[in-house]
Motif scaffolding. Sequence first.
Motif, short mmCIF file in Angstrom:
data_model
loop_
_atom_site.label_atom_id
_atom_site.label_comp_id
_atom_site.label_asym_id
_atom_site.label_seq_id
_atom_site.Cartn_x
_atom_site.Cartn_y
_atom_site.Cartn_z
N MET A 271 8.44 -8.17 90.69
CA MET A 271 7.31 -7.60 89.72
C MET A 271 7.52 -7.83 88.27
O MET A 271 6.78 -8.13 87.69
CB MET A 271 7.30 -6.25 89.88
CG MET A 271 6.51 -5.60 91.23
SD MET A 271 6.43 -3.72 91.44
CE MET A 271 6.28 -3.10 90.24
N ILE A 272 8.96 -7.65 88.00
CA ILE A 272 9.39 -8.00 86.58
C ILE A 272 8.82 -9.59 86.31
O ILE A 272 8.28 -9.82 85.28
CB ILE A 272 10.81 -7.82 86.41
CG1 ILE A 272 11.10 -6.21 86.51
CG2 ILE A 272 11.25 -8.24 85.15
CD1 ILE A 272 12.70 -5.75 86.65
N ALA A 273 9.22 -10.56 87.18
CA ALA A 273 8.93 -11.85 86.76
C ALA A 273 7.54 -12.06 86.64
O ALA A 273 6.99 -12.72 85.91
CB ALA A 273 9.45 -12.58 88.00
N ARG A 274 6.65 -11.55 87.56
CA ARG A 274 5.20 -11.44 87.31
C ARG A 274 4.67 -10.96 86.07
O ARG A 274 3.83 -11.54 85.51
CB ARG A 274 4.66 -10.78 88.53
CG ARG A 274 4.10 -11.68 89.73
CD ARG A 274 3.42 -11.19 90.75
NE ARG A 274 4.07 -9.96 91.11
CZ ARG A 274 4.08 -9.03 92.26
NH1 ARG A 274 3.24 -9.45 93.02
NH2 ARG A 274 4.61 -8.07 92.57
N SER A 275 5.38 -9.57 85.78
CA SER A 275 4.72 -9.18 84.61
C SER A 275 5.21 -10.09 83.39
O SER A 275 4.34 -10.04 82.43
CB SER A 275 5.45 -7.65 84.49
OG SER A 275 5.06 -7.12 83.41
N TYR A 276 6.31 -10.55 83.29
CA TYR A 276 6.62 -11.28 82.32
C TYR A 276 5.92 -12.88 82.26
O TYR A 276 5.28 -12.84 81.08
CB TYR A 276 8.23 -11.87 82.48
CG TYR A 276 8.75 -13.09 81.59
CD1 TYR A 276 9.10 -12.45 80.17
CD2 TYR A 276 8.57 -14.33 81.69
CE1 TYR A 276 9.43 -13.60 79.34
CE2 TYR A 276 8.99 -15.34 80.90
CZ TYR A 276 9.37 -14.87 79.69
OH TYR A 276 9.57 -15.76 78.73
N GLY A 277 5.86 -13.30 82.98
CA GLY A 277 4.59 -14.37 83.21
C GLY A 277 3.26 -14.08 82.78
O GLY A 277 2.92 -14.74 81.89
N TYR A 278 2.80 -13.00 83.24
CA TYR A 278 1.45 -12.39 82.67
C TYR A 278 1.46 -12.18 81.38
O TYR A 278 0.46 -12.72 80.22
CB TYR A 278 0.84 -11.12 83.46
CG TYR A 278 -0.34 -10.60 82.95
CD1 TYR A 278 -1.45 -11.21 83.21
CD2 TYR A 278 -0.28 -9.41 82.11
CE1 TYR A 278 -2.61 -10.62 82.74
CE2 TYR A 278 -1.43 -8.76 81.65
CZ TYR A 278 -2.62 -9.38 82.19
OH TYR A 278 -3.62 -8.81 81.63
N ASN A 279 2.45 -11.50 80.66
CA ASN A 279 2.47 -10.91 79.46
C ASN A 279 2.95 -12.14 78.44
O ASN A 279 2.39 -12.41 77.43
CB ASN A 279 3.39 -9.86 79.21
CG ASN A 279 2.84 -8.61 79.74
OD1 ASN A 279 1.71 -8.36 79.42
ND2 ASN A 279 3.57 -7.98 80.62
N ARG A 280 3.82 -13.02 78.86
CA ARG A 280 4.16 -14.23 78.14
C ARG A 280 2.74 -15.20 77.89
O ARG A 280 2.63 -15.47 76.71
CB ARG A 280 5.08 -15.08 78.83
CG ARG A 280 5.60 -16.47 78.22
CD ARG A 280 6.34 -17.30 79.23
NE ARG A 280 6.92 -18.63 78.29
CZ ARG A 280 6.38 -19.55 78.32
NH1 ARG A 280 5.17 -19.63 78.94
NH2 ARG A 280 6.71 -20.60 77.65
N ASN A 281 1.94 -15.38 78.88
CA ASN A 281 0.73 -16.01 78.80
C ASN A 281 -0.19 -15.53 77.63
O ASN A 281 -0.76 -16.12 76.70
CB ASN A 281 -0.09 -16.23 79.88
CG ASN A 281 0.85 -17.31 80.90
OD1 ASN A 281 1.69 -18.12 80.51
ND2 ASN A 281 0.69 -17.28 82.19
N LYS A 282 -0.05 -13.98 77.77
CA LYS A 282 -0.97 -13.23 76.98
C LYS A 282 -0.64 -13.49 75.35
O LYS A 282 -1.21 -13.59 74.46
CB LYS A 282 -1.32 -11.86 77.22
CG LYS A 282 -1.92 -11.72 78.31
CD LYS A 282 -1.99 -10.15 78.79
CE LYS A 282 -2.76 -9.49 77.80
NZ LYS A 282 -3.14 -7.92 77.70
#
Length: 175
Positions: A1-12
């Motif tokens: 979940m942390i990795a997914r959240s990081y990826g999502y927020n990094r792209n934003k």
Amino acid sequence: MIARSYGYNRNKLIQLLKTAKSISLTTDLWSSHAKHRYLGLTATWINQNFEIMDVLLEIIYFLTSHTADAIANTIKNIIKKWEIENHVVSITTDNEANMIAAIQKLVLIKRFSCAAHTLQLAIGKGLKLVEVLATHAKQLINFFSTQKQIERLIKIQKDIGYEEPLHLIQDISTR
């Protein structure tokens, strides 16, 4: 979940950074008490609504020595990672020779000295002139650090007519 959240927020964040016309960076290097070295890099810009945007891009464990080449390469890599190569116009740093040399290696990025760091250095040099006096003042303040001595100080001040007793301030050295 942390990795997914990081990826999502990094792209934003990358998309948000792309809206900036000009970005100013701020960087610092420091070592922890355990002698671990770190580099921090922030990005600041003004958006279309004239609001100041300020984001922390990285705090990384800096494995190599603080050489100009290592610093410059690390900053270049972070700039590339966040896709802001065409937006960065300036960077604010301390006055260390290795940092100045590193930023000179970053073409088209203007370096500014950190005003707070420069002021702190000036204050430190100015205080050297009164070092003996400052040492005695610190010893006096430390003497009044116990509750018993604080109570005695307050009583004496009241006895000599102070309406509001004065309190001593502990010295805290910061950059």
